[in-house]
Design an enzyme around this catalytic site. Sequence first.
Site, PDB file in Angstrom:
ATOM      1  N   CYS A   1      -1.511   1.649   8.863  1.00 59.79           N
ATOM      2  CA  CYS A   1      -0.686   0.877   8.208  1.00 59.79           C
ATOM      3  C   CYS A   1      -0.865  -0.572   8.080  1.00 59.79           C
ATOM      4  CB  CYS A   1       0.749   1.018   9.046  1.00 59.79           C
ATOM      5  SG  CYS A   1       2.028  -0.490   8.869  1.00 59.79           S
TER       6      CYS A   1
ATOM      7  N   GLU B   1       0.880  -1.123  -0.015  1.00 55.10           N
ATOM      8  CA  GLU B   1      -0.014  -0.090  -0.068  1.00 55.10           C
ATOM      9  C   GLU B   1       0.770   1.288  -0.179  1.00 55.10           C
ATOM     10  OE1 GLU B   1      -2.698  -2.085   3.517  1.00 55.10           O
ATOM     11  OE2 GLU B   1      -1.838  -0.084   3.811  1.00 55.10           O
TER      12      GLU B   1
ATOM     13  N   CYS C   1       4.871  -6.338  15.702  1.00 55.38           N
ATOM     14  CA  CYS C   1       4.114  -5.664  16.596  1.00 55.38           C
ATOM     15  C   CYS C   1       2.555  -5.988  16.631  1.00 55.38           C
ATOM     16  CB  CYS C   1       4.488  -4.214  16.047  1.00 55.38           C
ATOM     17  SG  CYS C   1       6.103  -3.797  15.839  1.00 55.38           S
TER      18      CYS C   1
ATOM     19  N   CYS D   1       5.772  -7.666   7.278  1.00 54.06           N
ATOM     20  CA  CYS D   1       6.739  -7.316   8.001  1.00 54.06           C
ATOM     21  C   CYS D   1       7.077  -8.314   9.210  1.00 54.06           C
ATOM     22  CB  CYS D   1       6.458  -5.985   8.922  1.00 54.06           C
ATOM     23  SG  CYS D   1       7.395  -5.307   9.957  1.00 54.06           S
TER      24      CYS D   1
HETATM   25  N1  SAH Z   1       8.014  -0.253  10.575  1.00 53.37           N
HETATM   26  C1  SAH Z   1       7.940   1.029  11.029  1.00 53.37           C
HETATM   27  C2  SAH Z   1       7.570   1.789   9.821  1.00 53.37           C
HETATM   28  C3  SAH Z   1       6.051   1.413   9.551  1.00 53.37           C
HETATM   29  S1  SAH Z   1       4.780   1.723  10.680  1.00 53.37           S
HETATM   30  C4  SAH Z   1       7.936   1.410  12.327  1.00 53.37           C
HETATM   31  O1  SAH Z   1       7.365   0.573  13.040  1.00 53.37           O
HETATM   32  O2  SAH Z   1       8.116   2.398  12.889  1.00 53.37           O
HETATM   33  C5  SAH Z   1       4.528   3.265  10.903  1.00 53.37           C
HETATM   34  C6  SAH Z   1       4.044   3.959  12.326  1.00 53.37           C
HETATM   35  O3  SAH Z   1       2.643   3.231  12.498  1.00 53.37           O
HETATM   36  C7  SAH Z   1       4.898   3.011  13.478  1.00 53.37           C
HETATM   37  O4  SAH Z   1       5.093   4.155  14.404  1.00 53.37           O
HETATM   38  C8  SAH Z   1       4.023   2.137  13.699  1.00 53.37           C
HETATM   39  O5  SAH Z   1       4.105   1.929  15.548  1.00 53.37           O
HETATM   40  C9  SAH Z   1       2.411   2.888  13.653  1.00 53.37           C
HETATM   41  N2  SAH Z   1       1.340   1.837  13.740  1.00 53.37           N
HETATM   42  C10 SAH Z   1       1.407   0.581  13.146  1.00 53.37           C
HETATM   43  N3  SAH Z   1      -0.024   0.109  13.652  1.00 53.37           N
HETATM   44  C11 SAH Z   1      -0.641   1.056  14.246  1.00 53.37           C
HETATM   45  C12 SAH Z   1      -1.999   1.268  14.635  1.00 53.37           C
HETATM   46  N4  SAH Z   1      -2.728   0.084  14.411  1.00 53.37           N
HETATM   47  N5  SAH Z   1      -2.481   2.267  15.211  1.00 53.37           N
HETATM   48  C13 SAH Z   1      -1.623   3.412  15.206  1.00 53.37           C
HETATM   49  N6  SAH Z   1      -0.335   3.195  14.757  1.00 53.37           N
HETATM   50  C14 SAH Z   1       0.338   2.224  14.219  1.00 53.37           C
HETATM   51 FE1  SF4 Z   2       6.406  -3.769  11.148  1.00 51.46          FE
HETATM   52 FE2  SF4 Z   2       4.148  -2.808  11.650  1.00 51.46          FE
HETATM   53 FE3  SF4 Z   2       5.944  -3.231  13.791  1.00 51.46          FE
HETATM   54 FE4  SF4 Z   2       6.520  -1.095  11.851  1.00 51.46          FE
HETATM   55  S1  SF4 Z   2       4.753  -1.210  13.406  1.00 51.46           S
HETATM   56  S2  SF4 Z   2       7.727  -2.837  12.722  1.00 51.46           S
HETATM   57  S3  SF4 Z   2       5.279  -2.174  10.224  1.00 51.46           S
HETATM   58  S4  SF4 Z   2       5.065  -4.842  12.575  1.00 51.46           S
END
Ligand code: SAH
Ligand code: SF4
Length: 350
Positions: free
Chosen positions: A338, A94, A118, A114
């Site tokens: 994301c 995306e 997380c 990924c």
């Molecule tokens: N992998 C990198 C960049 C992609 S995620 C990272 O984790 O930083 C981009 C941001 O979106 C990150 O800060 C992540 O923690 C946040 N994010 C992911 N899922 C989310 C959600 N469901 N609600 C709010 N923020 C989220």
């Molecule tokens: Fe990967 Fe999502 Fe964690 Fe960013 S927030 S490192 S995209 S699992």
Amino acid sequence: MTGLPLIYDLDLPQLEQVLSTWHEPKFRARQIWQNLYRNLWAHPSEFTNIALPLRNRLEQEFLFSALTPKTVLKSSDGETVKTLFELPDGKAIEAVQMLYDERRTLCISTQAGCAMGCVFCATGQMGFKRHLSSGEIVEQVLYYARLLKQKGEAVTNVVVMGMGEPFHNYDNTLAAIDRLNHPDGLNLGARRFTISTVGLVPAIKRFADEDRQVNLAISLHASDDQSRSNLLPVNKRYDLETLLDACRYYAARTNRRVTFEWALIRDVNDSSEQARQLATLLKGLLCHVNVIPLNPTKAYAGQATTRERALAFCEELARYGIPATVRLRRGIDIQAGCGQLATENDAREG
Ligand code: SAH
Ligand code: SF4
């Protein structure tokens, strides 16, 4: 799948190399480069400044698009557009465009899926599929740059915050930024880019040593190791102290401010107590905290915090001298969080 190399995977010297083996004069490579990155022409059929036989050869030897738009969603206010692309091997990624005042900001992906897992993240929930090539990262920007150009507009900022962990795919991510930054091409300044990382410490140090102008954001989300490890498994490998040491190293090395991201989850990490603990962790570090209410996802029970608590969290940080801003999750109604659209696509496909 055609199996041809993607033209955006090449940097200018590599393109020059190819053109020299075709016995073309050296300036041709730059001309093709400018067609792609300055004129934003998508295909050799548009290369009117180049003779037909060379155009045909380019078309035979290179792929000019790896991204097929499958679903395009616009938020109800029209300010956020999200596109789900299919890659040549059928994987989905995306990219999102956000309009905000004069800014035209793109949020781009660096991996399909990924590996970081997380728990609250839709991309993490789908697991790792593969790294994107530098060209596949570049093409996301070109795609939107071409659409904007039709309206007389241009991309102003790029945040590397879509699917994937950019520092897990370090070389391709930075090569993509270099390509978009090239003065003979799109010429998008390094300061216009922000890379967000979950906290891969060796890569943060490497990034600091490269002394780039690209902005760095760290996804923190918790102020003690146990809570952070529960949310972000990577914290078991690089704990908070190690991570913050790397951030201090970065700030000292580059004199640049670090942005910390904090997704506020109701009753999990949204208390004033946690704000104070965070302030203690960040004391003395040149930084800014972005607070974003969680965008709820299917496989995680956590909910978004309230606006009042988000503001209170920021105020508490401010009381301790840490600058903080509440960011809106834009495009919630189009799953612009994301990985959310690709997850739905996976579910539909089976
Ligand atoms: N992998 C990198 C960049 C992609 S995620 C990272 O984790 O930083 C981009 C941001 O979106 C990150 O800060 C992540 O923690 C946040 N994010 C992911 N899922 C989310 C959600 N469901 N609600 C709010 N923020 C989220
Ligand atoms: Fe990967 Fe999502 Fe964690 Fe960013 S927030 S490192 S995209 S699992």
